[in-house]
Scaffold this active site. Sequence first.
Site, PDB file in Angstrom:
ATOM      1  N   ILE A  66      42.194 -25.404   1.617  1.00 31.15           N
ATOM      2  CA  ILE A  66      40.932 -25.893   1.062  1.00 31.15           C
ATOM      3  C   ILE A  66      40.575 -24.861  -0.004  1.00 31.15           C
ATOM      4  O   ILE A  66      40.611 -23.648   0.244  1.00 31.15           O
ATOM      5  CB  ILE A  66      39.827 -26.021   2.134  1.00 31.15           C
ATOM      6  CG1 ILE A  66      38.501 -26.518   1.529  1.00 31.15           C
ATOM      7  CG2 ILE A  66      39.594 -24.732   2.900  1.00 31.15           C
ATOM      8  CD1 ILE A  66      37.421 -26.857   2.586  1.00 31.15           C
ATOM      9  N   SER A  67      40.266 -25.315  -1.212  1.00 30.60           N
ATOM     10  CA  SER A  67      39.983 -24.379  -2.303  1.00 30.60           C
ATOM     11  C   SER A  67      38.765 -23.512  -1.977  1.00 30.60           C
ATOM     12  O   SER A  67      37.877 -23.910  -1.232  1.00 30.60           O
ATOM     13  CB  SER A  67      39.717 -25.136  -3.607  1.00 30.60           C
ATOM     14  OG  SER A  67      40.831 -25.917  -3.981  1.00 30.60           O
TER      15      SER A  67
END
Length: 218
Positions: A66-67
């Site tokens: 997940i960024s």
Amino acid sequence: MRTYEDTYQHKGLRKKLMDLLRDKGITDENVLQAMGNIPRHYFLDSAFDKIAYEDRAFPINEGQTISQPYTVAYQTQLLQVKPNDKILEIGTGSIYQATVLAEMGAKVFTIERQKKLFDKTKTFIFKNQYPNLKFFYGDGFEGLPTYAPFDKVIITAAAPMIPPKLIGQLKPGGRMIIPLDEGEHQRMLRITKNEDGSIQEESFQNFSFVPMLSGRNG
Ligand code: SAH
């Protein structure tokens, strides 16, 4: 069964994270408001519950991430999202970035090449809340010719080059945000498609993403 609860503690941590993003230079209040509304901890394994509001990338399944919130805010700000914009996202991953765009009122089409990650979108907790968010299993290099053209394209994996088919699926005047691989890191680019089909590039900060790979997996 995973249970979901957005406690006062989560809300407090989220508010602090938005202040941090402001301190780091994010100025688009629409972006901060959308991210402030979305419980990021719902997009992570419950083991990350206590640290979900740190400004860090975290592992999700299939070796993907997940960024980092700053990266999500930065890319979204560069995209200059307007309600009803038709946006193509490459790399659904945790669905967090796609949800931020949907929360801002865009019509979001997001593609994932990993079958297991795509399958998770079928039980997405906010499915009914965002009828404007649509999921596709496929290769982002191909885009979505059936739904083209798009106002905006956002790539959330390290792209080895500017994918020509995605430029083709952009409306004249449309924009693409792409982290272009330069070896050690990726350079964030904003590409604008001119009315005559030619493109203009603006260059921003460096980031670090997982690679954009061709073909589907699964
Ligand atoms: N936007 C995501 C970021 C996930 S990381 C989020 O908010 O969590 C990048 C994702 O891009 C990974 O899930 C990876 O599997 C996917 N990906 C890589 N290459 C791709 C391609 N060619 N087409 C579609 N998805 C791709």
